[in-house]
Write a protein that holds these residues in place. Structure first.
Motif, PDB file in Angstrom:
ATOM      1  N   ILE A   7       0.884  -1.303  -0.118  1.00 37.39           N
ATOM      2  CA  ILE A   7       0.086  -0.011  -0.085  1.00 37.39           C
ATOM      3  C   ILE A   7       1.025   1.332  -0.143  1.00 37.39           C
ATOM      4  N   ARG A   8       0.732   1.996  -0.882  1.00 35.55           N
ATOM      5  CA  ARG A   8       1.516   3.372  -1.108  1.00 35.55           C
ATOM      6  C   ARG A   8       1.140   4.319   0.000  1.00 35.55           C
ATOM      7  N   GLN A   9       1.657   4.883   0.758  1.00 35.92           N
ATOM      8  CA  GLN A   9       1.348   5.757   1.791  1.00 35.92           C
ATOM      9  C   GLN A   9       1.947   7.375   1.378  1.00 35.92           C
ATOM     10  N   ARG A  10       0.982   8.171   1.585  1.00 34.89           N
ATOM     11  CA  ARG A  10       1.468   9.612   1.242  1.00 34.89           C
ATOM     12  C   ARG A  10       1.770  10.221   2.358  1.00 34.89           C
ATOM     13  N   GLY A  11       2.942  10.797   2.474  1.00 34.37           N
ATOM     14  CA  GLY A  11       3.349  11.731   3.519  1.00 34.37           C
ATOM     15  C   GLY A  11       3.096  13.001   3.384  1.00 34.37           C
ATOM     16  N   PHE A  12       3.608  14.054   4.451  1.00 33.91           N
ATOM     17  CA  PHE A  12       3.432  15.512   4.282  1.00 33.91           C
ATOM     18  C   PHE A  12       4.404  15.920   3.298  1.00 33.91           C
ATOM     19  N   SER A  13       3.912  17.036   2.592  1.00 35.55           N
ATOM     20  CA  SER A  13       4.706  17.762   1.460  1.00 35.55           C
ATOM     21  C   SER A  13       5.769  18.569   2.604  1.00 35.55           C
ATOM     22  N   LEU A  14       6.732  19.371   1.830  1.00 37.40           N
ATOM     23  CA  LEU A  14       7.347  20.168   2.399  1.00 37.40           C
ATOM     24  C   LEU A  14       6.678  21.604   2.719  1.00 37.40           C
ATOM     25  N   VAL A  15       5.772  21.933   1.895  1.00 35.58           N
ATOM     26  CA  VAL A  15       4.926  23.243   2.519  1.00 35.58           C
ATOM     27  C   VAL A  15       4.163  22.906   3.628  1.00 35.58           C
ATOM     28  N   GLU A  16       3.503  21.567   3.600  1.00 36.03           N
ATOM     29  CA  GLU A  16       2.523  21.323   4.609  1.00 36.03           C
ATOM     30  C   GLU A  16       3.431  21.376   5.769  1.00 36.03           C
ATOM     31  N   LEU A  17       4.364  21.030   5.943  1.00 33.46           N
ATOM     32  CA  LEU A  17       5.429  20.673   7.126  1.00 33.46           C
ATOM     33  C   LEU A  17       5.957  22.286   7.478  1.00 33.46           C
ATOM     34  N   LEU A  18       6.354  23.001   6.642  1.00 29.53           N
ATOM     35  CA  LEU A  18       6.471  24.563   7.058  1.00 29.53           C
ATOM     36  C   LEU A  18       5.390  25.200   7.618  1.00 29.53           C
TER      37      LEU A  18
END
Length: 306
Positions: A13-24
């Motif tokens: 199952i491919r899991q999608r993480g937070f993008s750099l923009v979301e982390l910022l």
């Protein structure tokens, strides 16, 4: 048939993480919340310190003013008895002469602390001082103030001369004498308000620390023109000092005290005892107390000569 199903089940199952923009964005919001919480905390702490310092100044100053006002109201008090058409009081000295209920010094006492104490009036620049005397009880009760001086020490009674008219009021009388002055002890950087009584220990005790201004003014009922006088002006009314100070009907006190630490980011504005607008550049609080005390016992009785 089974293999395709197993492949489908076991397919990663491919899991999608937070993008750099979301982390910022998340970090920015978290930092803002931390800064806001810190600002509120330090602001609340500063407000608490400011209010605590105001309360301390108010309590300390009110206590000192209350002690002085109570003493002034008793100045000149003595028991009364009739002697024909006149009245006699037992407010007397050990030699039977009339006692003095009030005495002031415009620039303080000459040497109120240390060895060789001298409570004559000083000619050098300094803060005001005064002495009050009154008849007190012959028994000591520090809780009520009966029979003790301003420091709670028992006042020793003196014998009334047998041939003195006041003897009819009793063979002994206790006269409390309290001296209030501002002075600085050796090694200290700040002046304090002291009181020395004539009780057992006969020593000066501080009523209030960190005094910047202490002024007294006296109202003389029959002075012309009617105005507030300082102690030197009262003393200059005539050569009879006992008579001069009996003419005083009320006393105006002004006391200025600073805070012990800087508690405000803003400079403090206040009006001093001279009525001048001041700015406290050190950002410490200043509290100015004023009170006018009416003297109740001055010149009440005519002393019958012994």
């Amino acid at each position: 048939m089974l293999m395709p199903i197993l492949k489908l089940i076991l397919k990663p199952i491919r899991q999608r993480g937070f993008s750099l923009v979301e982390l910022l964005v998340a970090m920015t919001l978290g930092t803002a919340l931390v800064l806001l919480s810190s600002t509120l905390y330090f602001s609340s702490k500063a407000s608490f310190r400011l209010n605590d310092e105001k309360l301390r100044l108010q309590q300390d100053g009110s206590h000192a003013m209350g002690v002085m006002a109570q003493n002034l109201r008793q100045a000149g008090f003595g028991k009364l008895a009739s002697a024909g058409s006149l009245a006699v009081t037992d407010f007397i000295e050990a030699d039977g002469q009339p006692a003095q209920g009030l005495r002031g010094c415009a620039y303080g006492f000459a040497r109120p602390l240390g060895p060789g104490k001298d409570f004559s009036c000083s000619n050098a620049a300094g803060m005001a001082a005064f002495e009050v005397a009154y008849r007190t009880d012959n028994y000591a009760d520090p809780a009520s103030g009966a029979g003790v001086d301003c420091n709670g020490s028992k006042v020793q009674p003196i014998a009334v001369p047998v041939d003195h008219p006041a003897y009819r009021l009793g063979p002994q009388v206790s006269i409390a004498k309290n001296l209030f002055f501002v002075a600085r002890r050796a090694g200290s950087t700040a002046s304090a308000l002291y009181c020395q009584g004539n009780g057992n220990n006969n020593s000066a005790q501080p009523l209030l620390n960190n005094v910047e201004q202490f002024q007294l003014a006296y109202d003389v009922a029959d002075a012309s023109p009617r105005r507030w006088l300082d102690a030197s002006q009262v003393s200059a009314l005539s050569d009879d000092q006992l008579s001069n100070w009996k003419r005083v009907t009320s006393v105006r006190l002004c006391l200025q005290i600073p805070g012990e630490q800087m508690v405000s980011a803003e400079v403090q504005h206040y009006v001093d005892c001279d009525g001048a607008a001041r700015v406290a550049e050190d950002r410490s609080l200043r509290q100015v107390f004023t009170s006018t005390v009416t003297l109740r016992n001055q010149a009440v009785a005519i002393q019958v000569p012994p």
